[in-house]
Design an enzyme around this catalytic site. Structure first.
Site: not given
Length: 739
Positions: A663-664
Site C-alpha cells: 500500500h503506497q
C-alpha cells in the site's frame, strides 16, 4: 484449453561480468543448495561430484532423516523417493530458469544499486577482497558450502547497516528465485498451478490503439489503476460519447485467459520492477501493480471503508470537512454498490485461524473482510497473479468495460507518460493542455514519441509515479513526492499438523482490529492473513541455512502466514532516479511505527498458539521458532511463555527484519492550503488549471485500511468535480478548443 496462456520472461539487462555472475550464483547456491544423498542410496545415475564443496553431502542416516521430514511435511500428499531426491538436489546454478528469473529481477535495480552490486561481487571474487567481507581471504566461489553459510551469518550479525542489509537482500533473492523457478517444489508439495475449479475464460475485449505522433482528445488520463477506472467511468456515464477520454497505461493488458499467471513470469509481467522495489536503505520491499488495471488487477479483493477516526483526523487536522460529510459517504457507497462488495465469505483455514484465535484471546474486533466480487463468494487465492474468472471488480472487470460501452473512451498500453504539457498562464496559473510521452509496441519494441493534446489532464499513475510525472512537468511545489506512507508489514508463519492447503479459498477475508489505535490517534496494527502463493509468502520465512530453508519450505501445504500491518505515522518520500528518471523510495520504518508492528507480531504468535499451531515462526532472522512438544498443556504453556519473553527482547530492527509494503499513499497530498500539499480538496493541482490527480497519492495520511475503496471513493469525489468543471465550459455539448 487446460491451462492459462503463457508469456515468456522479458529479456534481461545482463550487466554482470562472468566472474561477478559466478560469485552471485555461488551465493544463490548457498541460499538454496543442492542436498545430496550418498551414492549408495541415490536413485539417479549420479549423485553429484564427490569433491564438489558447494553442495551439502549428507550421510545415509542424515539423508534418511531429511527425507522422512519431507514425507511428513507434505502428507497426506504422497511422494516418491525420486521426487524427494529431485527437490533436495535442485540447485540454482544448474537451473536455467533460475538464472533467467534472477537476471530479470536484477535488471530492475536502479543504476546506483547495480553499480554497488558489481563492486560487491568483484570484491568477493578476489582473495584480498574476500578477506574484507568474509574473513577467509579466499574467493567466495571457492569456499565450501559450510563456510559460505558462515559468511552469510556473519553479514547478518555485522555492526554495519549496509552489511546486514546484504544478508537480507541476498537471502531474499535466493528464496524468491528458487520458488519462482523450481521444477520440483510444486510436485513435491501438491501445489496446483491453477485453482481446482479453474476454467478458461476471457475478459472484456478491450481495443488498444496505436498512437500517432500527435493525438487530440478532451480528457487524457495517465494510468489505468483504481483511480483511473472510477474517473473514466464517471466521465462516460455523465457525458456519454460527448466527451472523448484517452486512458494511458505504461504496462500491458492481459486477457483473463492468461490468469492466473505462473509463479515464474507473473511478478515480472504485472508488477513494478518485477515485484522487487527496495527502499534506498533496503529496509522495505515495495510491491506495486504495473499492468492494465494497476493494483486493481493484482490486489487481494479486500474492500474496507476508512475508519471514522481516520476521517475525523482528515477533517480536524487537515481542515477538509467533506470527509465527514454526506457527499463523501455517497462516494463510498457508490463504489461499494458498483463493485458488488459482499461479506458472504467462508474463510479458508488461515483466515479462520485468525478469527478463532483472536476470539479465544479476548479480541473484540474479529471481523470478515468484505470482497469486491459482485456479491458472490470468491474462493480464489491466486488473485494476486490475476483473476481468472473475472469476479474481482477492479478497473478491468467493472469500471472500464462499462465506460467503454457508454462513452467515447480509448485505451493505449505501453505508453510511458513523461510530463504534462502547459500553455499560457491564466490568472497566474499554468494551464494543462496535454501530455508528452513514449509509446512502445508490444511486439518488436517499436517506439514512438507522442504528444497528446487535451483540455483536461488527470494524473492517476499511482503513488510511485504520479509525483514523478509532476516533477518532470516543471512544477516546483516542494510537497510533490513528500508524505509517503507505506503501511509497513511484518510477518509470522504457523505450521499446523492438519492439511491446510493454503492456496485454497480467498486470500484476505478476515481481520483483527483490536490493536489499530495503540496511540489513541489512530496509529497501530491490524492483523490479517496474506496471499499464500509460494513466491509471495515463503520468501519471508527466516533463513538459517540452505538445508533448513528447503525443509521449511517443503511444509508449505501445512503453513498459514499472517501480517501485522501498521497505519504508519512517520513518512518517507519519492524522488527521481538521476539516471533513469524512475521513482526511488526513501523510507525507513521509524521506531514508533515498528513498535506497533511488533505488538502485532506478538499477538499473532499468541493467536497461533491458541489455535494449536505445531510451529510458530516470527519472520525475524536470528530468532528460533517455537515448536510445540507433546508434553502436557501446563508444561507447553510454560515453555511458550518463556519463548514469548525472549521474543519480546529480540525486536524487529531493520534492515535484517523483513518489512514489506503493498500500500503506497500520500506523495501528492490533498490539502486545504497550497503550502501544505499538492492538490486542493477537489483534486486540482495547486497553481494550475485543468490538471488533476486522482489516486492514492492524494491521501492526506495513511488510510489505515486496504486503500482500494478509499482510493476509488476519492477518485469519484474528484471525478464529480471534473464533471462540474467540464459542464461549466461546454459549448453546444462540447469542450471548446483552447485558443
Amino acid at each position: 484449453m487446460t491451462s492459462p496462456k503463457e508469456i515468456p520472461l522479458p529479456e534481461p539487462d545482463d550487466f554482470l561480468s562472468e566472474s561477478q555472475w559466478a560469485v552471485f550464483m555461488a551465493l544463490m547456491d548457498t541460499v538454496a543448495p543442492a542436498i545430496l544423498p550418498p551414492k549408495s542410496i541415490s536413485s539417479s545415475a549420479t549423485a553429484g561430484n564427490e569433491n564438489d564443496m558447494s553442495v551439502l553431502r549428507l550421510s545415509e542416516k542424515e539423508y534418511s532423516e531429511a527425507a522422512g521430514k519431507i514425507r511428513a511435511a507434505v502428507a497426506p500428499h504422497e511422494v516418491t523417493a525420486e521426487m524427494i531426491e529431485e527437490y533436495l538436489k535442485e540447485r540454482p546454478s544448474e537451473n536455467p530458469v533460475f538464472e533467467k528469473v534472477m537476471k530479470v529481477v536484477l535488471s530492475g535495480l536502479p543504476p546506483a544499486k547495480k553499480r554497488d552490486l558489481k563492486i560487491l561481487l568483484s570484491v568477493l571474487s578476489t582473495r584480498p577482497g574476500s578477506l574484507i567481507l568474509t574473513s577467509y581471504g579466499t574467493p567466495l566461489p571457492q569456499l565450501a558450502l559450510e563456510d559460505r553459510t558462515k559468511v552469510l551469518e556473519g553479514w547478518r550479525e555485522s555492526r554495519l547497516w549496509a552489511i546486514r542489509g546484504l544478508f537480507k537482500s541476498m537471502t531474499a533473492l535466493g528464496k524468491l528465485g528458487f520458488l519462482r523457478s523450481s521444477n520440483s517444489f510444486a510436485p513435491l508439495t501438491g501445489f496446483p498451478s491453477v485453482p481446482k475449479e479453474w476454467v478458461a475464460t476471457s475478459s472484456h475485449p478491450f481495443e488498444f490503439i496505436k498512437p500517432a505522433t500527435e493525438i487530440e482528445t478532451d480528457v487524457v488520463i495517465i494510468g489505468s489503476g483504481c483511480g483511473s477506472g472510477v474517473v473514466t467511468n464517471r466521465l462516460a456515464n455523465t457525458f456519454g460519447k460527448g466527451v472523448k477520454v484517452l486512458v494511458l497505461e505504461k504496462g500491458r493488458h492481459f486477457d483473463a485467459s492468461y490468469f492466473p499467471m505462473s509463479q515464474t513470469v507473473g511478478l515480472s509481467a504485472m508488477f513494478e520492477a518485477g515485484g522487487v522495489v527496495e527502499s534506498d536503505d533496503g529496509s522495505v520491499t515495495v510491491t506495486a501493480g504495473s499492468c492494465f488495471g494497476g493494483g486493481g488487477t493484482v490486489n487481494w479483493s479486500a474492500s474496507l471503508q476508512p475508519q471514522d477516526f481516520v476521517r475525523k483526523d482528515w477533517v480536524e487536522t487537515y481542515k477538509m470537512p467533506f470527509f465527514e460529510g454526506k457527499e463523501f459517504q455517497e462516494c463510498l457507497d457508490h463504489v461499494w454498490e458498483k463493485m458488488g462488495v459482499t461479506d458472504k465469505i467462508t474463510p479458508n483455514h488461515g483466515n479462520q485461524v485468525l478469527l478463532n484465535g483472536g476470539r479465544q484471546n479476548g479480541c473484540k474486533m474479529c471481523k470478515i473482510v468484505p470482497q469486491n466480487t459482485r456479491g458472490q463468494p470468491h474462493n480464489c487465492g491466486y488473485c494476486s497473479l490475476g483473476c481468472a474468472n473475472g469476479e474481482k471488480m477492479g478497473p478491468v472487470n467493472g469500471w472500464f468495460p462499462e465506460a467503454a460501452e457508454k462513452g467515447a473512451v480509448e485505451f493505449v498500453e505501453g505508453f510511458q507518460a513523461e510530463k504534462v504539457l502547459f500553455d499560457e498562464k491564466k490568472k497566474g496559473k499554468k494551464v494543462a493542455c496535454g501530455v508528452a510521452g513514449v509509446w512502445t509496441s508490444r511486439k518488436g519494441g517499436e517506439t514512438v514519441k507522442v504528444v497528446i493534446k487535451a483540455k483536461k489532464v488527470v494524473v492517476s499513475a499511482g503513488t510511485l509515479w504520479s509525483p514523478v510525472v509532476l516533477m518532470n512537468s516543471g512544477l516546483k511545489n516542494p510537497q510533490i513526492g513528500k508524505n509517503l506512507y507505506l503501511h509497513p508489514v511484518n510477518f509470522v508463519a504457523g505450521a499446523f499438523d492438519e492439511d491446510v492447503r493454503p492456496w485454497e479459498g480467498g486470500s484476505l477475508t478476515t481481520v483483527v482490529g483490536d490493536f489499530e489505535d495503540l496511540d489513541g490517534k489512530g496509529h497501530g496494527a491490524k492483523l490479517e492473513a496474506m496471499s499464500m502463493m509460494p513466491s509471495f509468502a515463503l520468501p519471508f520465512l527466516t533463513w538459517r541455512s540452505g538445508s533448513d530453508y528447503k525443509l521449511m519450505a517443503a511444509k508449505y501445504r501445512h503453513i498459514n502466514q499472517f501480517i501485522s500491518i501498521v497505519r504508519d505515522r512517520d513518512t518517507g518520500y519519492i524522488y527521481r532516479d538521476p539516471h533513469t528518471g524512475h521513482p526511488r523510495v526513501s523510507y525507513t520504518p521509524s521506531d514508533f511505527d515498528r513498535a506497533h508492528n511488533f505488538v502485532g507480531v506478538l499477538e499473532l504468535c499468541k493467536i497461533l498458539y491458541a489455535t494449536g499451531a505445531r510451529e510458530i515462526h516470527p519472520c525475524l532472522p536470528g530468532f528460533q521458532p517455537f515448536v510445540r512438544s507433546n508434553a502436557d498443556s501446563k508444561k507447553t504453556d510454560k515453555a511458550f511463555k518463556k519463548w514469548l519473553r525472549k521474543l519480546k527482547k529480540h525486536d524487529n530492527k531493520p534492515p535484517v527484519a523483513p518489512f514489506s509494503s503493498a500500500h503506497q499513499m500520500g506523495t501528492c497530498r490533498m490539502s486545504a492550503k497550497a503550502k501544505d500539499g499538492v492538490v486542493d480538496p477537489r483534486g486540482r493541482v495547486w497553481d494550475t488549471e485543468g490538471l488533476y490527480v486522482a489516486d492514492a497519492s492524494v491521501f492526506p495520511t495513511a488510510s489505515g485500511v486496504n486503500p482500494m475503496v478509499t482510493t476509488m471513493a476519492l477518485a469519484d469525489w474528484i471525478a464529480r468535480g471534473i464533471c462540474e468543471d467540464i459542464k461549466g465550459e461546454l459549448v453546444d455539448g462540447k469542450i471548446p478548443a483552447r485558443l
